[in-house]
Scaffold this active site. Structure first.
Site, PDB file in Angstrom:
ATOM      1  N   ILE B 475       0.831  -1.208   0.000  1.00  0.00           N
ATOM      2  CA  ILE B 475       0.000   0.000   0.000  1.00  0.00           C
ATOM      3  C   ILE B 475       0.866   1.258   0.000  1.00  0.00           C
ATOM      4  O   ILE B 475       0.423   2.333   0.373  1.00  0.00           O
ATOM      5  CB  ILE B 475      -0.995   0.000   1.177  1.00  0.00           C
ATOM      6  CG1 ILE B 475      -0.274  -0.030   2.529  1.00  0.00           C
ATOM      7  CG2 ILE B 475      -1.926  -1.192   1.064  1.00  0.00           C
ATOM      8  CD1 ILE B 475      -1.199   0.198   3.715  1.00  0.00           C
ATOM      9  N   GLY B 703       5.721  -3.830  13.424  1.00  0.00           N
ATOM     10  CA  GLY B 703       5.159  -2.977  12.366  1.00  0.00           C
ATOM     11  C   GLY B 703       5.496  -1.514  12.571  1.00  0.00           C
ATOM     12  O   GLY B 703       5.739  -1.059  13.684  1.00  0.00           O
ATOM     13  N   GLU B 706       1.693   2.658  11.830  1.00  0.00           N
ATOM     14  CA  GLU B 706       1.065   3.661  12.706  1.00  0.00           C
ATOM     15  C   GLU B 706       2.049   4.419  13.602  1.00  0.00           C
ATOM     16  O   GLU B 706       1.845   5.609  13.843  1.00  0.00           O
ATOM     17  CB  GLU B 706      -0.018   3.058  13.636  1.00  0.00           C
ATOM     18  CG  GLU B 706      -0.656   1.762  13.253  1.00  0.00           C
ATOM     19  CD  GLU B 706      -1.538   1.835  12.046  1.00  0.00           C
ATOM     20  OE1 GLU B 706      -1.248   1.083  11.107  1.00  0.00           O
ATOM     21  OE2 GLU B 706      -2.492   2.619  12.004  1.00  0.00           O
TER      22      GLU B 706
END
Ligand code: FES
Ligand code: FES
Lengths: 209, 749
Positions: B475, B703, B706
């Protein structure tokens, strides 16, 4: 489609043109045993559309001369994307707010979503597809890769075109000049910092070359 | 920076132990990767050429044979009853192939779907929309949460406009407040934000017999597939979703969209492929937003800064959808024995919310970190000291299970040094002059451990070429590139030698790309598959070379004897030994129980506030993150840069504006809805602490989507507080708010 003959154009409407094509399109449709309501119309009528006045424009795009019929309501962006299949130029806002659709028109960056296609007559358009020489990328393109001047890549063609326009008129832009030159392009992924680096790198490389 | 130089206490013992084991030749997890050559380095994207030449195909760039174009008619009213609808004129327009009704009865927000058209061109479809006659009876609406909670406000759903959706408590807050030496109560507010992805939402639906194929601009191919199957009542096995390139999602492209269902219905109706592309206005109105919040925090501390209690009440508004759960940072990140949380959602006649990069954490962190700075001032403490004082090594504020790894202290240390923390105003607002400077800090916590069960295949062909196949989606984070990097690292090849096939539900399953879970899900699965492939090749070659497989190393496109590098076979020759093309299945393993898996970070911001114009300029941001192992330093930096740019935008500019009287959005475009431009960007310094998590997965990676988005708005607000001595407690911090606050301060002094 890009080489519509000039003689035919007077009487030539999109409708008539498509009627000519109707056979093949309808053939595909009729072959299907699963015709739905929407397809029940006679084949000739199938691709009929409201008729709008059209005008032939001839211009150069990425070094090739094209001549095609456009409607007054069509933008250069829509013509590039829909009629010439040059989909590298992107539509983000369609109203002059973001710069995604930036192309070079006689060397100047313009928002193609605001530019009426009928006014492109006799002009030279360069899009993102026309920057590289074969496999050899334009230095700005290469620098965007090396410096990661993108994330999703959607705003990238517009930023690259604005950057190329900047470096064409100013070989050694200062940092504030780079920021200002790119201020008409939005990057929602927010990768401006990387984009500045790409432009600076390209400028250095172009001066050395 | 060497990766093991920096470890929090928590982790040190484990790593020492692992190193000891490794020295004895035993199997150890992630740390074995100390010798990585590609992983951890900056790698340019393998698909860069496609992007910079305009050849990367986004959904709207695709054209199928016989394809029709669809448009949706949407309610112009925030609340109305559809009395009647006449489709006949639209149906009769030449070029229109189908017109369908999408709504009967009540519409509850501006932009709700009412009807749809499929026609031979976008323009024809647009013309047809204007021919659909809808008779509306306008009903009273309410668009502001403050008004929606009032007695007699128009009711949005069948239930009340206010609904409690979360509560939490530990310890005893009343006892805590009794023990506290300093108590403070403050309310913080955040506005509704719109994702405003560069590429608007788009789908193409095509039916072949009873099989549906959908090209979608999505972050979640599998969930779109499952959603379509459910909604249309067809088996999942008959639906295929393909995601090519996608121009930004930030949460607004998670899950199935209503317009995708419309495209599928119209494809069925017409027997032809149907493309639908939303415009900017639609993207502003009806594909999601970040809920607004009004968060009141009451907290107590000892004079030395020890937190004894925190309570939080959140009123959050996600339009006709749900508000965000914002309490997680407050519950988790700082040591505190007594905590109480109540969260309420407020419904209004506006478009439904959707996850927005770090949902809840952005707003919750803005409130919590702002509160801590105001508390620090009250206590006369350095805000950073207050945070360190209440540092926890276990979750739930030290009352839960230990973090598997936590590098936050190191983030504080490196960030403070880099920004020059000692330059801050010791007392907020103490600096004078027209331009006031200030520094602020905020901490961050997020999950991002990834999803066990994620699958990836590696296929090795007999000619030695290699494919990685995984249904995940890139993305914009560089997923394709790190997949290639990991496979190349493990097989001794180069990233460009690897063909990466992703973004299709016919490939092995991977989770949605949201919540920072793509890398820690996909990377370990690819690594697992590659390790299996390497093992198999070693075994085959061990027979040929007549040496034990354990001595064979894959590097430089060869397999060789590590004790005698001249004894080797090329990767290509080794692949021939496989006899036929071979597939190796990789899977992301389970997370070991007993530990909390979180990412951490701290942002340090420096701002200048012009006291005459009220303008805030963010000058510099130092962002330090603990996200475990960094796989691609180049794209990881971009993630941080992007998160900060968006967070600065949230702090200073972004706000959906709705006219109270009409219930309509005033700024559904990029001119009125302001986002950061190239003129608003601070100097950004991304730093990673490179603390490899020992358990989280076979690469020790967390990850990063965020984390850089979370603390930035709070850090900027705290820096403004440090500059002018007033916490604005509300974002966006537009010049009018700054000026009003400054005037208020003058009036009071
Ligand atoms: S699409 Fe042309 S400026 Fe936005
Ligand atoms: S890279 Fe996504 S909008 Fe710029």
């Amino acid at each position: 489609m890009e080489k519509t003959s000039k003689k035919r154009k007077k009487t030539f409407t999109r409708r008539a043109f498509l009627k000519g094509l109707g056979g093949s399109a309808a053939g595909t449709a009729l072959a299907s045993k699963f015709l739905r309501r929407g397809l029940a119309a006679p084949p000739q009528e199938m691709e009929a559309a409201p008729v709008h006045s059209q005008k032939t424009v001839t211009f150069s795009v990425n070094g090739r001369t094209v001549s095609l019929e456009v409607e007054p309501r069509e933008t250069l962006l829509d013509v590039l994307r829909q009629k010439l299949n040059l989909t590298g130029t992107k539509k983000t806002c369609d109203r002059g707010e973001c710069g995604s659709c930036t192309v070079l028109l006689d060397g100047q960056p313009v928002y193609s979503c605001l530019y009426p296609a009928i006014r492109v007559e006799g002009k030279t358009v360069t899009t993102i597809e026309g920057l590289a020489y074969g496999d050899e990328l334009h230095p700005v393109q290469q620098a965007f890769i090396d410096k990661d001047g993108y994330q999703c890549g959607f705003c990238t063609p517009g930023f690259i075109m604005s950057s190329v326009a900047l470096l064409n008129r100013n070989q050694k832009p200062t940092f504030p000049e780079i920021k200002t030159a790119l201020s008409g392009n939005l990057c929602r992924c927010g990768n401006y910092v990387k984009i500045y680096e790409a432009v600076r790198t390209a400028s250095e490389r172009m001066r050395k070359a | 920076m060497k990766e093991h130089e920096i470890v929090d206490d928590l982790n040190l013992a484990y790593l020492e132990e692992a190193r000891g084991k490794k020295a004895q030749g035993k199997d150890v997890p992630a740390e074995a990767g100390e010798d990585f050559k590609l992983i951890g380095q900056p790698t340019a994207r393998i698909d860069g050429r496609l992007i910079v030449t305009g050849r990367a195909k986004f959904t709207n760039d695709l054209t199928l044979m016989n394809m029709l174009h669809a448009k949706i008619l949407r309610s112009p009213f925030a609340s109305a009853e559809i009395v009647s609808m006449d489709l006949s004129q639209a149906q009769n327009l030449p070029g229109v192939k189908a017109v369908i009704k999408l709504k009967e009865g009540r519409v509850k927000y501006e932009g709700e779907q009412v009807a749809a058209v499929a026609a031979i061109s976008e323009k024809t479809a647009e013309e047809a929309l204007q021919l659909i006659k809808v008779d509306y009876k306008i009903l009273p609406h309410v668009v502001r949460p403050e008004k929606a909670v009032e007695e007699g406000a128009p009711q949005i759903h069948d239930s009340a406009n206010v609904e409690k959706f979360n509560e939490y408590s530990r310890g005893d807050v009343d006892k805590g407040f009794a023990e506290a030496e300093v108590v403070l109560e403050r309310t913080y507010k955040t506005a509704v934000e719109i994702h405003q992805t560069a590429e608007t939402h788009a789908s193409i639906a095509k039916l072949d017999e009873d099989r549906l194929t959908v090209w979608d601009s999505t972050q979640a191919a599998f969930s779109v597939r499952d959603g379509l199957a459910r909604t249309l009542g067809i088996p999942t096995s008959k639906v295929r979703v393909i995601k090519t390139y996608m121009g930004g999602g930030f949460g607004s492209k998670l899950g199935l969209n209503e317009h995708t269902v419309v495209a599928a219905r119209l494809a069925k109706e017409t027997g032809r492929p149907v493309k639908i592309v939303l415009n900017r206005r639609e993207n502003s109105l009806c594909v999601g937003n970040r809920p607004s919040t009004s968060i009141t925090i009451k907290g107590g501390a000892k004079k030395d800064g020890t937190l004894v209690c925190l309570s939080m009440k959140n009123y959050t508004c996600g339009g006709v959808g749900r508000g965000d759960r914002c309490s997680e940072p407050l519950i988790d990140i700082y040591k505190c024995p007594n905590v109480k949380v109540e969260e309420y959602t407020v419904y209004t006649n506006t478009g439904a919310s959707r996850p927005t990069r770090a949902p809840g954490h952005v707003q919750g962190t803005f409130a919590l970190e702002g509160f801590l700075d105001e508390l620090a001032d009250e206590l006369g403490l350095d805000p950073l000291e207050l945070r360190r004082k209440n540092y926890s090594s276990a979750n739930q504020g030290e009352t839960g299970i230990p973090y598997s790894s936590k590098g936050l202290n190191k983030c504080y240390e490196l960030g403070a040094a880099k920004i020059g923390w000692e330059r801050r105003n010791k007392k907020p607002g103490e600096g004078g002059g027209k331009i006031r400077r200030g520094l602020g800090v905020a901490s961050q916590i997020w999950w991002g451990a990834g999803v066990p069960g994620t699958l990836a295949d590696i296929k090795i062909h007999r000619d030695g070429s290699v494919e990685v196949i995984c249904g995940t989606q890139d993305i914009g984070c560089g997923t394709r590139t790190y997949i290639a990097t990991i496979a190349a690292e493990t097989l001794g090849l180069k990233p460009e030698d690897i063909a990466v096939k992703i973004g299709d539900t016919v490939y092995p399953w991977a989770p949605s790309s949201g919540g920072s879970q793509t890398t820690p899900s996909v990377a370990p699965a690819v690594r697992d598959a590659a390790l299996k492939a390497a093992e198999r090749l070693k075994q085959l070659v061990s027979t040929t070379l007549n040496i034990p497989a354990s001595r064979i190393v894959l590097a430089g496109k060869k397999l060789f004897d590590k004790e005698n590098p001249d004894v080797s076979v090329t990767f290509q020759d080794a692949a021939k030994e496989l006899r036929r093309e071979a597939v190796f299945h990789g899977e992301r393993s389970d997370l070991p129980a007993g530990f909390a898996y979180n990412s951490f970070g701290a942002h340090f911001a420096e701002v200048e506030v012009d006291t005459e114009t009220g303008q805030i300029r963010v000058a510099k941001v130092v962002a330090v993150h603990d996200v475990g192992r960094v796989i691609n330093r180049l794209t990881a930096e971009s993630q941080v840069v992007g998160g900060i740019t968006q967070g600065v935008s949230t702090a200073l500019f972004e706000e959906r504006l709705i006219d109270d009287n009409t219930g309509q959005m005033v700024n559904p475009n990029l001119q009125g809805y302001k986002i950061s431009t190239s003129m608003d960007i601070p100097e950004i310094v991304p730093i990673f602490v490179d603390l490899i998590d020992p358990r989280i997965n076979n690469l020790g990676t967390k990850g990063l989507g965020e984390p850089p988005r979370i603390p930035i708005s709070a850090a900027v607000a705290n820096a403004v507080y440090n500059a002018i001595g007033i916490h604005l407690r509300e974002i966006p911090m537009t010049p009018d708010k700054v000026l009003k606050a400054l005037q208020g301060k003058e009036a009071n002094s």
